[in-house]
Design a protein around this motif. Structure first.
Motif, PDB file in Angstrom:
ATOM      1  N   MET A   1      31.973  34.174  47.340  1.00  0.00           N
ATOM      2  CA  MET A   1      31.740  34.960  46.111  1.00  0.00           C
ATOM      3  C   MET A   1      33.064  35.379  45.463  1.00  0.00           C
ATOM      4  O   MET A   1      33.231  35.226  44.290  1.00  0.00           O
ATOM      5  N   THR A   2      34.015  35.892  46.269  1.00  0.00           N
ATOM      6  CA  THR A   2      35.365  36.167  45.770  1.00  0.00           C
ATOM      7  C   THR A   2      36.321  36.168  46.953  1.00  0.00           C
ATOM      8  O   THR A   2      35.905  36.460  48.078  1.00  0.00           O
ATOM      9  N   GLU A   3      37.589  35.862  46.704  1.00  0.00           N
ATOM     10  CA  GLU A   3      38.598  35.971  47.769  1.00  0.00           C
ATOM     11  C   GLU A   3      39.334  37.300  47.655  1.00  0.00           C
ATOM     12  O   GLU A   3      40.136  37.641  48.515  1.00  0.00           O
ATOM     13  N   LEU A   4      39.072  38.040  46.573  1.00  0.00           N
ATOM     14  CA  LEU A   4      39.813  39.288  46.349  1.00  0.00           C
ATOM     15  C   LEU A   4      39.223  40.401  47.200  1.00  0.00           C
ATOM     16  O   LEU A   4      38.048  40.371  47.572  1.00  0.00           O
ATOM     17  N   CYS A   5      40.064  41.399  47.490  1.00  0.00           N
ATOM     18  CA  CYS A   5      39.581  42.502  48.312  1.00  0.00           C
ATOM     19  C   CYS A   5      40.443  43.728  48.064  1.00  0.00           C
ATOM     20  O   CYS A   5      41.625  43.607  47.714  1.00  0.00           O
ATOM     21  N   ASP A   6      39.837  44.919  48.260  1.00  0.00           N
ATOM     22  CA  ASP A   6      40.598  46.161  48.101  1.00  0.00           C
ATOM     23  C   ASP A   6      41.173  46.658  49.433  1.00  0.00           C
ATOM     24  O   ASP A   6      41.792  47.718  49.477  1.00  0.00           O
ATOM     25  N   GLY A  51      32.479  37.822  51.180  1.00  0.00           N
ATOM     26  CA  GLY A  51      33.746  37.461  50.539  1.00  0.00           C
ATOM     27  C   GLY A  51      34.860  37.366  51.563  1.00  0.00           C
ATOM     28  O   GLY A  51      34.589  37.071  52.723  1.00  0.00           O
ATOM     29  N   GLY A  52      36.046  37.746  51.135  1.00  0.00           N
ATOM     30  CA  GLY A  52      36.565  38.768  50.242  1.00  0.00           C
ATOM     31  C   GLY A  52      35.614  39.977  50.168  1.00  0.00           C
ATOM     32  O   GLY A  52      34.763  40.136  51.003  1.00  0.00           O
ATOM     33  N   GLU A  53      35.844  40.809  49.200  1.00  0.00           N
ATOM     34  CA  GLU A  53      34.998  42.004  49.090  1.00  0.00           C
ATOM     35  C   GLU A  53      34.056  41.852  47.896  1.00  0.00           C
ATOM     36  O   GLU A  53      34.491  41.923  46.744  1.00  0.00           O
ATOM     37  N   PRO A  54      32.772  41.664  48.166  1.00  0.00           N
ATOM     38  CA  PRO A  54      31.849  41.393  47.051  1.00  0.00           C
ATOM     39  C   PRO A  54      31.752  42.532  46.042  1.00  0.00           C
ATOM     40  O   PRO A  54      31.503  42.289  44.861  1.00  0.00           O
ATOM     41  N   LEU A  55      31.982  43.784  46.499  1.00  0.00           N
ATOM     42  CA  LEU A  55      31.777  44.901  45.564  1.00  0.00           C
ATOM     43  C   LEU A  55      32.917  45.040  44.551  1.00  0.00           C
ATOM     44  O   LEU A  55      32.821  45.853  43.642  1.00  0.00           O
ATOM     45  N   VAL A  56      33.997  44.246  44.684  1.00  0.00           N
ATOM     46  CA  VAL A  56      35.023  44.288  43.633  1.00  0.00           C
ATOM     47  C   VAL A  56      34.672  43.336  42.480  1.00  0.00           C
ATOM     48  O   VAL A  56      35.345  43.328  41.459  1.00  0.00           O
ATOM     49  N   LYS A  57      33.631  42.549  42.647  1.00  0.00           N
ATOM     50  CA  LYS A  57      33.204  41.634  41.571  1.00  0.00           C
ATOM     51  C   LYS A  57      32.511  42.460  40.486  1.00  0.00           C
ATOM     52  O   LYS A  57      31.497  43.121  40.762  1.00  0.00           O
ATOM     53  N   PRO A  58      32.991  42.421  39.254  1.00  0.00           N
ATOM     54  CA  PRO A  58      32.374  43.252  38.211  1.00  0.00           C
ATOM     55  C   PRO A  58      30.895  42.910  37.996  1.00  0.00           C
ATOM     56  O   PRO A  58      30.104  43.780  37.625  1.00  0.00           O
TER      57      PRO A  58
END
Ligand code: SAM
Ligand code: SF4
Length: 299
Positions: A1-6, A51-58
């Motif tokens: 879903m995303t590779e980004l994470c907080d 993810g990554g962190e799914p909750l950072v996906k807008p």
């Protein structure tokens, strides 16, 4: 879903984080929904968003709502570090998410800040409370066992099941090739040594379940390293750049980026048929052959 994470968990992500991919490299919301439709038409009933962190996906709420509405899909679950849950638990429940897995490796603020490289334990704990208040069918807390880091907290973490109706699951650290200290690996058996009062209560998916006397939820042990569960694995993983992985620990990938639904279905069939009988045993000398750390696969 995303590779980004907080967060920047030491066993998962490089400390500098990851470069945001170009828009044309990542799987779009439309493609995700088409992939869920294709999977549902082949008999998939459960979707886990991670993810990554799914909750950072807008657009996380829209993705969950549309996935849950696909005919045939019975369950949409989210795996999260929980930081965003205080604001998102109720909306996620509202769009049809049935279950939440929340990752929490320690209950001590300094250790949390060290392992995640962010001082945000309170946000994670607030997220857990929010998930419980939102009334999900199940909330599971996942802890990676890390020798010398959180093995002294096994009793305190398991004791969360005395306070909350959660499943508290301990997971073995997998050698994903990211350079994290693999001497930290501990087999799940240490949980049984530390908590001899645990009563076996059965199996749920890949987790062996136990209960503390008087507990409201179960303690689960997930042992991908000491006792792999390939025979029970029916998962296909889809990366943020649109690759299907038949096996978490294998290098084989099938791209579905840019395909229409029929094309995705054909690739999904190939990926299912390519599921190996069993991946090679894992050890620090023989790490996962996946070629990706967990944040780039989806755990
Ligand atoms: N960011 C979300 C989270 O932390 O829950 C979802 C993605 S994260 C990659 C999913 C899970 O993978 C987390 O529970 C994390 O602890 C676990 N994980 C990451 N690297 C791992 C490793 N090398 N061995 C075992 N579990 C790992
Ligand atoms: Fe982020 Fe989850 Fe990886 Fe931690 S384990 S860095 S929260 S993706």
């Amino acid at each position: 879903m995303t590779e980004l994470c907080d967060l920047r968990c030491r066993y998962c992500m490089p400390k500098e984080g990851v470069c945001k991919k170009r828009g044309d490299e990542i799987f779009t919301e439309e493609e995700m929904v088409t992939a869920v439709e294709a999977a549902a038409s082949l008999g998939v009933r459960k979707v886990r968003i991670t993810g990554g962190e799914p909750l950072v996906k807008p657009n996380i709420l829209s993705i969950c709502r549309r996935s849950a509405a696909v005919p045939g899909i019975q369950e949409v679950c989210v795996t999260t570090n929980g930081l965003g849950l205080s604001g998102l638990a109720e909306p996620l429940r509202g769009v049809g998410v049935r279950r939440i897995n929340l990752s929490l490796d320690t209950l001590e603020r300094e250790k949390y800040a060290y392992m995640t490289r962010r001082d945000r334990l309170n946000d994670a704990l607030r997220g857990l409370e929010a998930a419980l208040e939102a009334g999900f069918e199940k909330v599971k807390v996942n802890t990676v066992l890390i020798g010398g880091f959180n093995d002294d907290e096994i009793p305190a973490l398991a004791a969360l099941t005395l306070r909350y109706p959660i499943d508290m699951r301990f997971i073995e650290l997998m050698p994903m090739g990211g350079g994290f200290e693999q001497r930290a690996y501990l087999p799940c058996g240490v949980v049984l040594e530390r908590l001899p009062m645990l009563e076996p209560v059965g199996q749920s998916g890949t987790a062996r379940l136990y209960r503390l006397p008087g507990a409201l939820g179960n303690v689960g042990l997930i042992s991908p390293v000491s006792a792999h569960f390939c025979a029970e694995c029916n998962r296909l993983r889809l990366t943020a750049d649109g690759k299907l992985k038949p096996c978490l620990h294998g290098g084989e990938e099938f791209s579905i980026k840019g395909l229409d639904r029929a094309g995705m279905e054909a690739q999904m069939r190939r990926a299912v048929l390519a599921k190996p009988e069993c991946h090679a045993p894992l050890s620090s000398a023989r790490p996962s052959q996946s070629g990706r750390a967990m944040y780039r696969i989806g755990g």
